[in-house]
Design a protein around this motif. Structure first.
Motif, mmCIF file in Angstrom:
data_model
loop_
_atom_site.group_PDB
_atom_site.id
_atom_site.type_symbol
_atom_site.label_atom_id
_atom_site.label_comp_id
_atom_site.label_asym_id
_atom_site.label_seq_id
_atom_site.Cartn_x
_atom_site.Cartn_y
_atom_site.Cartn_z
ATOM 1 N N UNK A 298 0.835 -1.188 0.000
ATOM 2 C CA UNK A 298 0.000 0.000 0.000
ATOM 3 C C UNK A 298 0.880 1.251 0.000
ATOM 4 N N UNK A 299 0.321 2.308 -0.535
ATOM 5 C CA UNK A 299 1.027 3.578 -0.620
ATOM 6 C C UNK A 299 1.142 4.244 0.750
ATOM 7 N N UNK A 300 2.329 4.842 1.033
ATOM 8 C CA UNK A 300 2.497 5.557 2.302
ATOM 9 C C UNK A 300 1.681 6.844 2.324
ATOM 10 N N UNK A 301 1.552 7.487 1.176
ATOM 11 C CA UNK A 301 0.883 8.788 1.142
ATOM 12 C C UNK A 301 -0.634 8.677 1.013
ATOM 13 N N UNK A 302 -1.103 7.663 0.299
ATOM 14 C CA UNK A 302 -2.543 7.452 0.133
ATOM 15 C C UNK A 302 -2.811 5.974 0.443
ATOM 16 N N UNK A 303 -3.118 5.670 1.714
ATOM 17 C CA UNK A 303 -3.175 4.273 2.168
ATOM 18 C C UNK A 303 -4.151 3.364 1.431
ATOM 19 N N UNK A 304 -5.158 3.897 0.768
ATOM 20 C CA UNK A 304 -6.125 3.039 0.083
ATOM 21 C C UNK A 304 -5.728 2.760 -1.371
ATOM 22 N N UNK A 305 -4.564 3.281 -1.813
ATOM 23 C CA UNK A 305 -4.068 3.011 -3.165
ATOM 24 C C UNK A 305 -2.859 2.089 -3.107
ATOM 25 N N UNK A 306 -2.617 1.406 -4.194
ATOM 26 C CA UNK A 306 -1.440 0.546 -4.276
ATOM 27 C C UNK A 306 -0.193 1.397 -4.442
ATOM 28 N N UNK A 307 0.906 0.917 -3.897
ATOM 29 C CA UNK A 307 2.179 1.615 -4.028
ATOM 30 C C UNK A 307 2.700 1.436 -5.458
ATOM 31 N N UNK A 308 3.017 2.522 -6.158
ATOM 32 C CA UNK A 308 3.569 2.391 -7.504
ATOM 33 C C UNK A 308 4.986 1.828 -7.436
ATOM 34 N N UNK A 309 5.191 0.656 -7.962
ATOM 35 C CA UNK A 309 6.472 -0.043 -7.803
ATOM 36 C C UNK A 309 7.637 0.668 -8.482
ATOM 37 N N UNK A 310 7.379 1.383 -9.571
ATOM 38 C CA UNK A 310 8.474 2.038 -10.296
ATOM 39 C C UNK A 310 9.043 3.246 -9.553
#
Length: 170
Positions: free
Chosen positions: A1-13
């Motif tokens: 999960x994304x640190x900045x927007x917890x309900x979105x997936x973390x962009x791997x790139x």
């Protein structure tokens, strides 16, 4: 999960990039060259830092040769200098873009050299990076990115303040 927007997936790139907090809600990093995106953020941040300083300073400082076209509201400055003054800015920016990228200005060829680092044009006239460790250099880069992000928000706020209230900033 994304640190900045917890309900979105973390962009791997974006993992491991300086200043990355996992914020890419439109998934641009999956569709565009990540180096190009980094360079765009750095350049826009640098321009915004200069713009915020200029936006405030022009209200109080004017050069003698331009005293007759001085306006307190920075939003009125483009109309005061006219189209030729604005085209000079655009032309200079284009020439500088061409020069710093050695003629490679499209997303397709800007990073043809795999050793090219986004935002690094070898410009350090004050020698701030000489003799610094990689960790110290990365800390300086992080500060630049964070200040650039803040400046992009700041210049937008200042411009909209003048539009909404119809008066100078200060």
């Amino acid at each position: 999960m994304s640190k900045s927007v917890p309900f979105l997936l973390n962009p791997s790139k974006t993992d491991g990039l300086i200043g990355s907090v996992g914020f890419d809600p439109i998934n641009w990093s999956d569709n565009f060259d990540i180096k190009w995106l980094q360079e765009s953020e750095i350049k826009h941040g640098r321009v915004a830092m200069l713009a915020t300083a200029g936006f405030m300073a022009q209200q109080f400082v004017s050069f003698p040769m331009f005293a007759d076209i001085h306006v307190d509201d920075s939003n009125l400055a483009p109309a005061a200098v006219g189209i030729s003054g604005m085209l000079q800015i655009v032309l200079f920016a284009g020439v500088e873009e061409w020069r710093t990228n050695k003629g490679k200005i499209t997303m397709a060829d800007m990073f043809a050299d795999s050793d090219r680092v986004p935002g690094d044009f070898g410009f350090d006239p004050m020698g701030k990076l000489k003799g610094k460790s990689e960790a110290e250099i990365n800390d300086m880069k992080l500060k630049e990115i964070k200040n650039g992000r803040l400046a992009m928000l700041a210049i937008g706020g200042m411009i909209h303040h003048n539009f909404i209230f119809g008066e100078a900033l200060f």
